[in-house]
Design a protein around this motif. Sequence first.
Motif, PDB file in Angstrom:
ATOM      1  N   CYS A  35       0.839  -1.202   0.000  1.00  0.00           N
ATOM      2  CA  CYS A  35       0.000   0.000   0.000  1.00  0.00           C
ATOM      3  C   CYS A  35       0.877   1.256   0.000  1.00  0.00           C
ATOM      4  CB  CYS A  35      -0.897   0.039   1.230  1.00  0.00           C
ATOM      5  SG  CYS A  35      -1.687  -1.530   1.607  1.00  0.00           S
ATOM      6  N   CYS A  38       1.777   4.070  -2.683  1.00  0.00           N
ATOM      7  CA  CYS A  38       0.943   5.253  -2.897  1.00  0.00           C
ATOM      8  C   CYS A  38       0.528   5.922  -1.585  1.00  0.00           C
ATOM      9  CB  CYS A  38      -0.326   4.878  -3.648  1.00  0.00           C
ATOM     10  SG  CYS A  38      -0.034   3.961  -5.175  1.00  0.00           S
ATOM     11  N   HIS A  39       0.442   5.176  -0.517  1.00  0.00           N
ATOM     12  CA  HIS A  39      -0.025   5.734   0.759  1.00  0.00           C
ATOM     13  C   HIS A  39       1.139   6.029   1.697  1.00  0.00           C
ATOM     14  CE1 HIS A  39      -4.377   5.208   0.170  1.00  0.00           C
ATOM     15  NE2 HIS A  39      -4.066   4.110  -0.497  1.00  0.00           N
ATOM     16  N   HIS A  65     -10.967   2.751  -6.392  1.00  0.00           N
ATOM     17  CA  HIS A  65      -9.595   2.500  -5.961  1.00  0.00           C
ATOM     18  C   HIS A  65      -8.793   1.729  -7.009  1.00  0.00           C
ATOM     19  CE1 HIS A  65      -6.185   1.241  -3.541  1.00  0.00           C
ATOM     20  NE2 HIS A  65      -6.470   2.264  -2.776  1.00  0.00           N
ATOM     21  N   ASP A  66      -7.486   1.945  -6.979  1.00  0.00           N
ATOM     22  CA  ASP A  66      -6.583   1.165  -7.804  1.00  0.00           C
ATOM     23  C   ASP A  66      -6.841  -0.330  -7.543  1.00  0.00           C
ATOM     24  OD1 ASP A  66      -3.813   1.454  -9.380  1.00  0.00           O
ATOM     25  OD2 ASP A  66      -3.663  -0.242  -7.982  1.00  0.00           O
ATOM     26  N   SER A  68      -5.077  -2.749  -7.291  1.00  0.00           N
ATOM     27  CA  SER A  68      -4.081  -3.436  -6.455  1.00  0.00           C
ATOM     28  C   SER A  68      -4.606  -3.715  -5.052  1.00  0.00           C
ATOM     29  CB  SER A  68      -2.801  -2.605  -6.365  1.00  0.00           C
ATOM     30  OG  SER A  68      -3.061  -1.382  -5.710  1.00  0.00           O
TER      31      SER A  68
END
Length: 90
Positions: A35, A38-39, A65-66, A68
Amino acid sequence: MKKIAIALISLPLFALSGAALAADAAAGADKASMCLDCHMNDDFKGLSAEDIEGMIKAARAGDDHDPSINDLAEEDIADVAAWFAHEGAK
Ligand code: HEC
């Protein structure tokens, strides 16, 4: 004597059920790494593990959301939520 025996028998049972119930922030750290592309660690700052768990489930259920996020196994959601809650509380 009888009481001691009961205490000794019930102790491991208690420990087992505790471990099964508690989400594991340490285990979540590993799974949350995907995660963190991106986060940020504190993206869910101030939120409880339960809140974050609900948001992850909502993000998986939605289309925004993506994709992934679906790589995260269902049984790992609680651990990852616990990890983000732990990081966000620092
Ligand atoms: C490819 C980049 C990317 C990856 C990887 C990623 N996310 Fe996200 N995530 C985003 C973006 C961008 C948003 C904000 C837009 C949205 O809600 O889709 C978001 C939003 C969210 C939200 C909703 C936040 C809110 O305010 O409702 C949650 C929960 C979330 N991500 C959890 C995760 C988790 C858990 C993982 C790892 C399994 C993960 N994300 C991996 C990009 C990513």
